[in-house]
Scaffold this active site. Structure first.
Site, PDB file in Angstrom:
ATOM      1  N   ASP A  59       0.799  -1.256  -0.084  1.00  0.00           N
ATOM      2  CA  ASP A  59       0.030  -0.089   0.097  1.00  0.00           C
ATOM      3  C   ASP A  59       0.972   1.398  -0.004  1.00  0.00           C
ATOM      4  O   ASP A  59       0.652   2.083   0.918  1.00  0.00           O
ATOM      5  CB  ASP A  59      -1.043   0.038   1.197  1.00  0.00           C
ATOM      6  CG  ASP A  59      -1.564  -1.262   1.508  1.00  0.00           C
ATOM      7  OD1 ASP A  59      -2.238  -1.672   0.257  1.00  0.00           O
ATOM      8  OD2 ASP A  59      -1.982  -1.486   2.556  1.00  0.00           O
ATOM      9  N   GLU A 234     -11.207  -1.167  -2.227  1.00  0.00           N
ATOM     10  CA  GLU A 234     -10.470  -0.522  -1.271  1.00  0.00           C
ATOM     11  C   GLU A 234      -9.446   0.269  -1.691  1.00  0.00           C
ATOM     12  O   GLU A 234      -9.262   0.167  -2.964  1.00  0.00           O
ATOM     13  CB  GLU A 234      -9.869  -1.634  -0.044  1.00  0.00           C
ATOM     14  CG  GLU A 234      -9.209  -2.556  -0.612  1.00  0.00           C
ATOM     15  CD  GLU A 234      -8.697  -3.749   0.638  1.00  0.00           C
ATOM     16  OE1 GLU A 234      -9.275  -3.498   1.635  1.00  0.00           O
ATOM     17  OE2 GLU A 234      -7.800  -4.437   0.018  1.00  0.00           O
TER      18      GLU A 234
END
Ligand SMILES: *[C@@H]1O[C@H](CO)[C@@H](O)[C@H](O)[C@H]1NC(C)=O
Ligand SMILES: *[C@@H]1O[C@H](CO)[C@@H](O)[C@H](O)[C@H]1NC(C)=O
Ligand SMILES: *[C@@H]1O[C@H](CO)[C@@H](O)[C@H](O)[C@H]1NC(C)=O
Length: 363
Positions: A59, A234
């Protein structure tokens, strides 16, 4: 494509109908990522506290530092900080510097010792890191805020939670999961928006106060939702291209983590990167077939192909040598061992635009 079909497409484009995405988004046109060099701390497989950063990020969030070098921030490792040793380059060498937090986040939660999904931006002369505190599979979550003026380890002040979700919270925090924050300051109005969400009601947006510390829930709006299966969206990120005149909403779809090479997710349910566009930061966002992202629309702009598996956790850098860049993490299936979360690699590609639709390009 047959000449007749091409003609029909041309005609429908001329009439303002949606353009066909079949060609520009074909998997055959996905580039390989630019690879990066740097620290390769693989000695701590699947350890949430050690071995994050350098070439291995999860991420990733990337921002230009005050010294003209790019800095990256990763899930785990108390938000691992790395710095590219060549000024103005994303390629490396990425050196692990340390972490944003010195210990547990001040957010009171059982997940506070292991923040995820940092999102770092410079606003004014301050760097803001929106980090996530949660536990896998839980909607009891918080987005915390830490600030610094240098990005360096030891320089960060942890301000704690600015948004918290749970089944008993106020709407929309009772139906959304307050993780995976992505700040977007609209260059046209300077209004700061916080886009966030993971599963449950997928991607939501709230306006922030101008000091970026308070969310106004009355401004909440859903941006993207996959009604199918597990609502597996997400890691959103918003970008704007003045040249194209569009806002772009990027997100990761599918299963992010804990890949086990002997029992991988069903093909197509692993992470991929999707995108839609809008004339406004608040939406509605659509894909090039005209499908609203709130009804399951969204192009797969980058997914598993060749040696690349499960790319996601993406972000956009604007003005990188005059171009826009998409950076992300991915698994290289030809390295060994292959799939562990902390062996995911930082990669990037340029963003080209075709009739206003973003397409990745190696060159
Ligand atoms: C969330 O709160 C709103 C407003 O009170 C309510 O209408 C809605 O049913 C709640 N949703 C859930 C899933 O609890
Ligand atoms: C994948 O790993 C192989 C073997 O180490 C290497 O040659 C190749 O450059 C890597 N590719 C990417 C895109 O990471
Ligand atoms: C993307 O744009 C660059 C710069 O204009 C160009 O060199 C490159 O060939 C383009 N890539 C593709 C896949 O069209």
């Amino acid at each position: 494509m047959s000449a007749l079909l091409a003609l029909a497409l041309l005609a429908s484009t001329a009439l303002g109908a949606p353009v066909s995405s079949s060609n520009i988004y074909a998997a055959a046109n996905w580039p390989l990522p630019h690879t990066v060099t740097g620290d390769d701390d693989s000695a701590h497989p699947n350890d949430a506290t050690q071995g994050w950063g350098g070439i291995h990020v999860h991420d990733p969030s990337i921002v230009l530092g005050p010294d003209g070098h790019y800095f990256s921030f990763s899930t785990h490792g108390l938000t691992a900080i790395s710095r590219a040793s060549v000024a103005g380059s994303l390629d490396g060498d990425w050196k692990i510097l340390g972490s944003v937090l010195k210990g547990k986040s001040v957010v009171s939660s059982s997940g506070s010792a292991d923040p995820w999904a940092p999102d770092v931006h410079k606003v004014g002369s301050t760097y803001y890191d929106f980090y996530s505190v949660s536990q896998f599979g839980s909607q009891v979550s918080s987005i915390g805020l830490a600030t610094s003026t240098t990005l360096l380890p030891g320089s960060w002040t942890d301000h704690g939670a600015i948004l918290s979700s749970s089944p008993t919270a106020a709407y929309p925090l009772n139906t959304t999961n307050a993780i995976d924050a992505a700040l977007f300051v609209d260059p046209k109005t300077n209004i700061p928006y916080l886009n966030y969400g993971s599963f449950w009601s997928d991607i939501f947006q709230v306006q922030l106060s101008f000091d970026l510390t308070k969310a106004n829930l009355k401004t909440a709006v859903g941006l993207s939702f996959d009604p199918a299966g597990t609502q597996a969206e997400e890691g959103s990120y918003m970008s704007y291209s003045a040249a194209q005149g569009y806002y772009y909403l990027w997100y990761s779809h599918g299963i992010c983590c804990n890949y086990n090479p002997s029992s991988l997710p069903a093909k197509g349910t692993e992470y991929s990167i999707r995108v839609g566009r809008s004339k406004a930061p608040t939406g509605p966002f659509v894909d090039s077939n005209g499908v609203d992202l709130r009804r399951g629309g969204g192009h797969i702009v980058y997914g598993s192909h060749g040696p690349i598996y499960g790319p996601g956790g993406q972000g956009v850098l604007s003005g990188y040598h005059g171009r826009d860049v998409l950076y992300f993490h991915y698994v290289n299936t030809t390295s060994d061992p292959k799939y562990a979360d902390n062996l995911k690699l930082l990669g990037w590609d340029y963003i080209n635009y075709s009739a206003g639709w973003p397409v990745l390009s190696y060159d």
